[in-house]
Design a protein around this motif. Sequence first.
Motif, PDB file in Angstrom:
ATOM      1  N   ILE A  65     -17.882  -4.289   3.053  1.00  0.00           N
ATOM      2  CA  ILE A  65     -16.833  -3.359   2.610  1.00  0.00           C
ATOM      3  C   ILE A  65     -17.340  -1.909   2.600  1.00  0.00           C
ATOM      4  N   GLY A  66     -18.550  -1.699   2.063  1.00  0.00           N
ATOM      5  CA  GLY A  66     -19.119  -0.346   1.998  1.00  0.00           C
ATOM      6  C   GLY A  66     -19.263   0.245   3.396  1.00  0.00           C
ATOM      7  N   LEU A  67     -19.708  -0.631   4.312  1.00  0.00           N
ATOM      8  CA  LEU A  67     -19.946  -0.175   5.682  1.00  0.00           C
ATOM      9  C   LEU A  67     -18.644   0.243   6.383  1.00  0.00           C
ATOM     10  N   VAL A  68     -17.586  -0.556   6.179  1.00  0.00           N
ATOM     11  CA  VAL A  68     -16.301  -0.258   6.828  1.00  0.00           C
ATOM     12  C   VAL A  68     -15.698   1.015   6.240  1.00  0.00           C
ATOM     13  N   LYS A  69     -15.838   1.157   4.923  1.00  0.00           N
ATOM     14  CA  LYS A  69     -15.272   2.348   4.271  1.00  0.00           C
ATOM     15  C   LYS A  69     -15.895   3.611   4.883  1.00  0.00           C
ATOM     16  N   GLU A  70     -17.209   3.576   5.030  1.00  0.00           N
ATOM     17  CA  GLU A  70     -17.920   4.723   5.607  1.00  0.00           C
ATOM     18  C   GLU A  70     -17.466   4.969   7.047  1.00  0.00           C
ATOM     19  N   GLU A  97      -6.944  -2.685   1.783  1.00  0.00           N
ATOM     20  CA  GLU A  97      -5.670  -2.115   1.323  1.00  0.00           C
ATOM     21  C   GLU A  97      -5.943  -0.866   0.475  1.00  0.00           C
ATOM     22  N   LYS A  98      -6.945  -0.970  -0.406  1.00  0.00           N
ATOM     23  CA  LYS A  98      -7.285   0.164  -1.292  1.00  0.00           C
ATOM     24  C   LYS A  98      -7.859   1.326  -0.485  1.00  0.00           C
ATOM     25  N   ILE A  99      -8.756   1.013   0.444  1.00  0.00           N
ATOM     26  CA  ILE A  99      -9.406   2.077   1.240  1.00  0.00           C
ATOM     27  C   ILE A  99      -8.345   2.849   2.036  1.00  0.00           C
ATOM     28  N   LEU A 100      -7.413   2.109   2.661  1.00  0.00           N
ATOM     29  CA  LEU A 100      -6.376   2.771   3.466  1.00  0.00           C
ATOM     30  C   LEU A 100      -5.500   3.649   2.570  1.00  0.00           C
ATOM     31  N   ALA A 101      -5.166   3.136   1.386  1.00  0.00           N
ATOM     32  CA  ALA A 101      -4.330   3.925   0.468  1.00  0.00           C
ATOM     33  C   ALA A 101      -5.068   5.203   0.054  1.00  0.00           C
ATOM     34  N   GLU A 102      -6.369   5.072  -0.233  1.00  0.00           N
ATOM     35  CA  GLU A 102      -7.163   6.243  -0.636  1.00  0.00           C
ATOM     36  C   GLU A 102      -7.206   7.292   0.472  1.00  0.00           C
ATOM     37  N   LEU A 105      -3.715   6.283   4.793  1.00  0.00           N
ATOM     38  CA  LEU A 105      -3.454   5.681   6.111  1.00  0.00           C
ATOM     39  C   LEU A 105      -2.579   4.442   5.967  1.00  0.00           C
ATOM     40  N   LYS A 106      -1.852   4.120   7.069  1.00  0.00           N
ATOM     41  CA  LYS A 106      -0.932   2.970   7.026  1.00  0.00           C
ATOM     42  C   LYS A 106      -1.276   1.958   8.102  1.00  0.00           C
ATOM     43  N   LEU A 107      -1.349   0.703   7.706  1.00  0.00           N
ATOM     44  CA  LEU A 107      -1.620  -0.374   8.657  1.00  0.00           C
ATOM     45  C   LEU A 107      -0.361  -0.654   9.479  1.00  0.00           C
TER      46      LEU A 107
END
Length: 213
Positions: A65-70, A97-102, A105-107
């Motif tokens: 998760i950390g890697l994708v967020k970065e 879902e949280k990262i995109l909202a932050e 961005l929209k899936l």
Amino acid sequence: MIYILLGPPGAGKGTQGVRIADANGIPTISTGGIFRDMAAAGTPLGLQAKSYFSHGKLVPDEIVIGLVKERISLDDCKNGFLLDGFPRTIAQADALEKILAELGLKLDGALDFSVSDEELIRRLSGRRTCKSCGATYHIEFMPPKIMDICDNCGGSLIQRTDDAPESIITRLAEYNNKTAPLISYYKERGFLKNVAADATPDEIYQRVLKIIS
Ligand code: AMP
């Protein structure tokens, strides 16, 4: 354009991801590819990931998760991106879902590539990967022009350690137990798009185009 490429190992996510990404000028983010590169470079995180992926086990959620967020916060993702091999668990999907909202961005959707187990095993056991550029081939269905040599860069073609028979069985079990539940997860949220992937790469790509265009 933001799409998740879902489906078991060997379903063709990587092959289709490169085509869709090239045609749309966006990156395709392969978490498996990132782990293999980091392991080859010998970074501590790469070596930690290798202790899981070389046996076909999933790398723990907190690492991925950390890697994708970065990665998706980088500039080249601002016009969109594809996620190949992420999320692979419900916890990863919730985190995405949280990262995109932050990031505001929209899936657009989750493309679910479905293939029979028999065909997956045939594809994975014949798959060869370029050691230098990561391009993939198949000894029967997509052979290189010269045996064991990459058409793109002249690098040597190898079999991924996790494409060995014992790892394939573990990877399919990991998929069925931890990743397959994402099909209902994205269906319930109205994002799921099915792609019948028991076909040639060209035929599958035509099916994908109908969905995303
Ligand atoms: P792939 O290239 O997508 O088949 O991924 C190769 C391996 O990397 C997988 O079998 C896992 O061990 C690891 N991996 C890749 N993506 C993830 C993920 N999202 N979560 C956990 N492990 C992953």
